[in-house]
Design a protein around this motif. Structure first.
Motif, mmCIF file in Angstrom:
data_model
loop_
_atom_site.group_PDB
_atom_site.id
_atom_site.type_symbol
_atom_site.label_atom_id
_atom_site.label_comp_id
_atom_site.label_asym_id
_atom_site.label_seq_id
_atom_site.Cartn_x
_atom_site.Cartn_y
_atom_site.Cartn_z
ATOM 1 N N PHE A 40 0.846 -1.197 0.000
ATOM 2 C CA PHE A 40 0.000 0.000 0.000
ATOM 3 C C PHE A 40 0.880 1.245 0.000
ATOM 4 O O PHE A 40 1.848 1.335 0.753
ATOM 5 C CB PHE A 40 -0.867 -0.023 1.272
ATOM 6 C CG PHE A 40 -1.615 1.247 1.548
ATOM 7 C CD1 PHE A 40 -2.650 1.657 0.735
ATOM 8 C CD2 PHE A 40 -1.284 2.036 2.643
ATOM 9 C CE1 PHE A 40 -3.351 2.823 0.985
ATOM 10 C CE2 PHE A 40 -1.976 3.205 2.914
ATOM 11 C CZ PHE A 40 -3.008 3.600 2.084
ATOM 12 N N VAL A 50 -12.907 2.048 -2.214
ATOM 13 C CA VAL A 50 -13.227 1.134 -3.328
ATOM 14 C C VAL A 50 -12.552 -0.222 -3.133
ATOM 15 O O VAL A 50 -13.153 -1.274 -3.353
ATOM 16 C CB VAL A 50 -12.806 1.769 -4.679
ATOM 17 C CG1 VAL A 50 -12.841 0.741 -5.800
ATOM 18 C CG2 VAL A 50 -13.711 2.939 -5.002
ATOM 19 N N VAL A 62 -11.179 0.359 5.239
ATOM 20 C CA VAL A 62 -10.709 1.731 5.023
ATOM 21 C C VAL A 62 -11.632 2.681 5.763
ATOM 22 O O VAL A 62 -12.854 2.622 5.597
ATOM 23 C CB VAL A 62 -10.676 2.078 3.512
ATOM 24 C CG1 VAL A 62 -10.204 3.516 3.304
ATOM 25 C CG2 VAL A 62 -9.780 1.107 2.751
ATOM 26 N N TRP A 69 -6.057 3.019 6.514
ATOM 27 C CA TRP A 69 -6.191 1.833 5.648
ATOM 28 C C TRP A 69 -5.620 0.657 6.409
ATOM 29 O O TRP A 69 -4.500 0.715 6.901
ATOM 30 C CB TRP A 69 -5.397 2.091 4.373
ATOM 31 C CG TRP A 69 -5.470 1.047 3.317
ATOM 32 C CD1 TRP A 69 -6.315 1.027 2.248
ATOM 33 C CD2 TRP A 69 -4.641 -0.116 3.180
ATOM 34 N NE1 TRP A 69 -6.062 -0.069 1.471
ATOM 35 C CE2 TRP A 69 -5.047 -0.794 2.018
ATOM 36 C CE3 TRP A 69 -3.591 -0.648 3.928
ATOM 37 C CZ2 TRP A 69 -4.443 -1.965 1.596
ATOM 38 C CZ3 TRP A 69 -2.993 -1.816 3.506
ATOM 39 C CH2 TRP A 69 -3.430 -2.472 2.348
ATOM 40 N N CYS A 86 -8.349 0.025 -7.656
ATOM 41 C CA CYS A 86 -7.870 1.295 -7.075
ATOM 42 C C CYS A 86 -7.698 2.365 -8.157
ATOM 43 O O CYS A 86 -6.935 2.181 -9.097
ATOM 44 C CB CYS A 86 -6.538 1.065 -6.353
ATOM 45 S SG CYS A 86 -5.865 2.598 -5.680
ATOM 46 N N PRO A 87 -8.383 3.503 -8.026
ATOM 47 C CA PRO A 87 -8.283 4.553 -9.051
ATOM 48 C C PRO A 87 -6.981 5.348 -8.969
ATOM 49 O O PRO A 87 -6.654 6.084 -9.900
ATOM 50 C CB PRO A 87 -9.490 5.453 -8.740
ATOM 51 C CG PRO A 87 -9.715 5.274 -7.275
ATOM 52 C CD PRO A 87 -9.324 3.870 -6.952
ATOM 53 N N SER A 90 -2.627 3.032 -5.831
ATOM 54 C CA SER A 90 -1.971 3.009 -4.516
ATOM 55 C C SER A 90 -1.658 1.599 -4.042
ATOM 56 O O SER A 90 -1.025 1.424 -3.007
ATOM 57 C CB SER A 90 -2.878 3.664 -3.466
ATOM 58 O OG SER A 90 -3.138 4.989 -3.810
HETATM 59 S S1 SF4 Z 1 -7.251 5.159 -3.269
HETATM 60 FE FE1 SF4 Z 1 -6.935 2.976 -3.683
HETATM 61 S S2 SF4 Z 1 -5.958 2.191 -1.823
HETATM 62 FE FE2 SF4 Z 1 -6.859 4.172 -1.297
HETATM 63 S S3 SF4 Z 1 -8.896 3.647 -0.477
HETATM 64 FE FE3 SF4 Z 1 -9.150 4.104 -2.680
HETATM 65 S S4 SF4 Z 1 -9.003 2.103 -3.698
HETATM 66 FE FE4 SF4 Z 1 -8.163 1.851 -1.609
#
Ligand code: SF4
Ligand code: SF4
Length: 109
Positions: A40, A50, A62, A69, A86-87, A90
């Protein structure tokens, strides 16, 4: 006769190199394309949740308000759904399997 054959075989394997690697003293060679530890990156995460919603095992939690997280490593099956979802890119699955866990605690990031 059988005694000498057996002794010769025993001596051969006493001085032979081991067939298996001496893990964890010798690092394991990563297999290209294998899915290992989920990594992460906090800097790019926007805590959208997400990844936690996509996780089929409930390994991820989360908390947007607290910007936290967490992962339960014992629940993660390294399926990669969270990585794809993950947008912000990350999350990443590395070929490294990491150290074995000795507790059932969630990992906070
Ligand atoms: S940005 Fe990525 S790692 Fe962070 S909460 Fe959203 S989906 Fe999860
Ligand atoms: S790799 Fe799969 S099981 Fe592991 S946290 Fe991501 S979605 Fe959940």
């Amino acid at each position: 006769m059988a005694y000498f054959q057996m002794s010769r075989l025993a001596l051969k394997w006493v001085f032979a190199k081991p067939v298996t690697s001496r893990y964890p003293f010798e690092p394991r060679q990563a297999i290209a394309g294998s899915r290992g530890r989920l990594v992460f990156t906090r800097d790019t995460c926007v805590y959208c949740t997400v990844c936690a919603k996509k996780c089929p095992t409930g390994a991820l939690v989360v908390n947007r308000a607290q910007k936290r997280w967490t992962i339960d490593r014992l629940l993660c099956i390294t399926c990669g759904y969270c990585v794809e979802a993950c947008p912000k890119e990350s999350l990443e699955l590395t070929t490294d399997h990491g150290s074995p866990t000795v507790t059932k605690d969630r990992e906070f990031c």
